[in-house]
Motif scaffolding. Sequence first.
Motif, short mmCIF file in Angstrom:
data_model
loop_
_atom_site.label_atom_id
_atom_site.label_comp_id
_atom_site.label_asym_id
_atom_site.label_seq_id
_atom_site.Cartn_x
_atom_site.Cartn_y
_atom_site.Cartn_z
N LYS A 3 0.74 -1.18 0.08
CA LYS A 3 0.09 0.02 0.08
C LYS A 3 0.79 1.45 0.00
O LYS A 3 2.08 1.38 0.59
N ASP A 313 -4.98 -8.22 -11.75
CA ASP A 313 -3.62 -7.59 -11.19
C ASP A 313 -2.58 -7.26 -12.55
O ASP A 313 -1.92 -8.34 -12.73
N GLN A 393 -9.11 -5.49 -4.28
CA GLN A 393 -9.27 -4.26 -5.25
C GLN A 393 -8.28 -3.43 -5.47
O GLN A 393 -7.68 -3.04 -4.06
N ILE A 394 -7.86 -2.99 -6.43
CA ILE A 394 -6.69 -2.28 -6.75
C ILE A 394 -6.81 -0.85 -7.49
O ILE A 394 -7.97 -0.78 -8.33
N GLU A 415 0.10 1.40 -10.35
CA GLU A 415 -0.52 1.05 -9.03
C GLU A 415 -0.30 1.92 -7.89
O GLU A 415 0.95 2.11 -7.66
N ARG A 418 -3.67 -1.16 -3.03
CA ARG A 418 -4.48 -2.14 -3.11
C ARG A 418 -4.93 -2.71 -1.73
O ARG A 418 -4.16 -2.27 -0.60
#
Length: 429
Positions: A3, A313, A393-394, A415, A418
């Motif tokens: 994260k 992903d 969930q991303i 990203e 997540r």
Amino acid sequence: MSKQRFNRREILKVTGGAATVSLLAGCSGNGDGGDSDDDTSTDAGGGETTTSGGSGDSDGDGGEQINIGSVQPLSGGFAPWGQAHSAGLSFAIQEINADGGVLGGRNLNIVESNSESDPAEASSIFDRFAEQNNIVAATGPVSSDVGIRTSRTAQELGIPMIMHMAGSDETITEETLHSFRLGLLPAATTMQAQAQLVSDAGYENVAAIVGDYAWGRSVQTAIQDNFDVDVDIHVAPVGADDFSSYIRQVSQDVEMFIATGHPPGSLTITGQLSELGYNPEVVTGPSIPPSVIRSAIGENVAESAFTHIHMADAASDEFAEVAQRFGEEVGSQFNTHTAYGYVTGQMIAQAIEDAGEADSEAITEAIRSIEFDTLFAEPIQYSEYGELKDQVQIYSKVTAEAPSYYPDGDYSLEEQFRTDPLPALAPES
């Protein structure tokens, strides 16, 4: 789970109402995978087309092919979703058939028709596929209205339906035991995810605009039930294209703006925030195909605060491997929504193998008990009611760079956050 806090960026201006759902139908581009090189053709008026990795009505060993129904929005506002999902599904079936099919050599076959996001038309197509084509499973709904209607149809017919999107909490109930979510968690669970994001980032100033309809109101309720901070929530008409009066009521220090509850206006909200001098670190939208975000915002998409919410992903090696094969075979960029179609095809094939027969009820039970390790961050597993359990969930920014697996592409995902695995939503009694 990795994260990280969102980086503060200047939000790109998306002027006017250009990024509303009415625009999305023209934004599919090459990034959706909609330009497949197979012999599929689709009639925008609901005409039917069949795709298959084999030919004729039987496989190479003379056995009957097994039909899967694809009820897709291939025209209209949700066309980018439907086209991407259809392309991924078709690619999965081609690979499965090339590898010997299922049940000792039987080919899978897709029977597809355009729902135009009309609930009655989608239900009629589903009925027709069951009666005329003997389908053993179906997939495709994007809009919640279509998902709710076809979920009931699936129950009446006893045929499993894999939902591409259709995130309304009411899509799945205690009575709809043949419906399964895949590409979108329900509103309540999605807001649990965003509550995690707020807590992890330490945000204290959060605002939201939700649409005045079932999805938006579900998001509103879920925010109120799950957030530890007070969220300044405003309700706007679904057809609104000017949100300035709502935005002006929000604190200039807003750190996170939730536009997830107003899908048609989410990109426009992002642009109007910038026009009015607001600079949140993140704007959460609905799960819009990244190709649409790239097309709507343009070259400076990486500087936008708008995020893509996804289940696939895209940072995994498995995703890159499938995406590279897809690019080489189809000649377009594989994305998260193409992945949902691909995963659906692969999961249905695995369920048929697990069931040991091409029987819809047996396949339904096989899906319900499946543990399918795929392109998602966690293996796909379902509750007894067809809700995804322990999924991640991303949240990603869309950039203007080509991914390594497809050098001809014009966007990638970066990203940002997540979630922890999220519990399955319990249906209301």
